[in-house]
Design a protein around this motif. Structure first.
Motif, short mmCIF file in Angstrom:
data_model
loop_
_atom_site.label_atom_id
_atom_site.label_comp_id
_atom_site.label_asym_id
_atom_site.label_seq_id
_atom_site.Cartn_x
_atom_site.Cartn_y
_atom_site.Cartn_z
N THR A 187 42.97 42.70 44.56
CA THR A 187 41.95 43.40 45.34
C THR A 187 41.80 42.76 46.72
O THR A 187 41.67 43.47 47.73
N THR A 188 41.82 41.44 46.76
CA THR A 188 41.74 40.75 48.05
C THR A 188 42.95 41.08 48.91
O THR A 188 42.83 41.35 50.12
N ALA A 189 44.14 41.08 48.30
CA ALA A 189 45.35 41.42 49.04
C ALA A 189 45.27 42.84 49.60
O ALA A 189 45.66 43.09 50.76
N ILE A 190 44.74 43.75 48.81
CA ILE A 190 44.61 45.13 49.27
C ILE A 190 43.62 45.22 50.42
O ILE A 190 43.84 45.95 51.40
N GLY A 191 42.53 44.48 50.34
CA GLY A 191 41.56 44.48 51.43
C GLY A 191 42.15 43.97 52.73
O GLY A 191 41.80 44.45 53.81
N LEU A 192 43.05 42.99 52.62
CA LEU A 192 43.68 42.42 53.81
C LEU A 192 44.80 43.29 54.36
O LEU A 192 45.06 43.29 55.56
N ASP A 193 45.48 44.03 53.48
CA ASP A 193 46.57 44.91 53.91
C ASP A 193 46.54 46.17 53.05
O ASP A 193 47.32 46.30 52.11
N PRO A 194 45.69 47.12 53.38
CA PRO A 194 45.54 48.31 52.52
C PRO A 194 46.72 49.25 52.54
O PRO A 194 46.77 50.19 51.74
N ASN A 195 47.68 49.02 53.43
CA ASN A 195 48.85 49.91 53.51
C ASN A 195 50.06 49.39 52.76
O ASN A 195 51.13 50.01 52.81
N ALA A 196 49.94 48.27 52.07
CA ALA A 196 51.04 47.73 51.27
C ALA A 196 50.95 48.30 49.86
O ALA A 196 49.91 48.15 49.19
#
Length: 283
Positions: A187-196
């Motif tokens: 979830t943190t990774a998605i928040g930092l890069d939502p287009n990955a």
């Protein structure tokens, strides 16, 4: 592994068992990239023009590093290593060149050399988070979990805005069955890069593992929306919709996965279950 979940009529089987096998052997992209920020802005530049810069500046280590990175992205690994070698000869403390050469060694399946270069980059600059991420990925893929976690933890301490570190630490938590921690990091990774798309796929697998196929289906749908050619995410989307009892969405997802990657055994098995009218898994 996923704990067996009961529904009326008996134990959950089929798609749940397939999901468990996927998680047991899960390998998700580690998002490795050429690490010098100046390279990312010039990745598409024609190598001929970069060669002209090198010819005009034969003592400029940065010019060799940038061209080496372009060679690496083009799959010209021999030329890339030669340029990184020159960059390091010109500037022995050029930690980005060590890290970039390590990435090429990873592509050549030479992990020991890659670890040595990442370690040298860290020795020169202990605050270079990208090198910890790269080395951590090699350790993770080699099953050296403690070392991998230590590197990802270090990368996060140094740069809490690097989605790669959170994504890859989540993969380790997922492998260990610590899916709550994995979901948090994804979830943190998605928040930092939502287009990955990869973190959505990873989080979706952990949602399946904790028996939340509705959340999993949403994540896999987002992953394939971001990358329509993401065969593994289409497969996982099929599993999630099969778990939800939606045979139509499961069938179309499995079919799409097989169109993209005909060798996906789990997609073949899922499609066979759905087409045979076998009981689907329900939450």
């Amino acid at each position: 592994m996923i704990a067996a979940t009961r529904r009326s009529g008996g134990l959950v089987r089929g798609a749940l068992a397939a999901t468990a096998m996927l998680l047991a052997g899960c390998q998700v992209d580690d998002a490795g990239t050429i690490t010098d920020p100046s390279v990312r802005a010039t990745a598409a530049v024609n190598i001929d023009s970069l060669s002209a810069v090198v010819e005009d500046n034969p003592s400029d280590a940065t010019a060799y590093n940038i061209r080496g990175s372009a060679y690496g992205r083009a799959g010209k690994y021999k030329e890339a290593i030669a340029d990184f070698d020159m960059a390091i000869r010109l500037n022995p403390n050029y930690y980005q060149a060590y890290s970039n050469r390590a990435l090429v060694y990873r592509s050549l399946n030479q992990p020991d050399r890659a670890i040595a270069d990442y370690s040298k980059a860290i020795q020169i600059n202990p605050n270079y988070d990208a090198a910890y991420v790269g080395r951590g990925n090699i350790y993770r893929q080699a099953g050296r979990t403690a070392l991998a976690l230590a590197d990802f933890d270090a990368a996060i301490r140094l740069n809490s805005f690097d989605p790669r570190a959170f994504h890859n630490r989540a993969l380790i938590y997922q492998q260990q069955g610590q899916n709550a921690f994995a979901i948090e990091d994804f979830t943190t990774a998605i928040g930092l890069d939502p287009n990955a798309p990869q973190p959505y796929n990873g989080r979706g697998l952990s949602y399946l593992a904790v028996n939340d196929p509705k959340a999993a289906a949403a994540d896999f749908t987002q992953a394939v929306t971001l990358n329509r050619s993401y065969a593994d995410a289409w497969l996982n989307r099929g599993l999630a919709f099969e778990a939800l009892g939606d045979a139509g969405q499961a069938r179309s997802s499995y079919t799409r996965a097989l169109t993209l990657k005909p060798s996906l055994t789990a997609a073949k098995e899922g499609l066979a279950r759905v087409n045979a009218g076998q009981p689907v898994v329900r939450s």
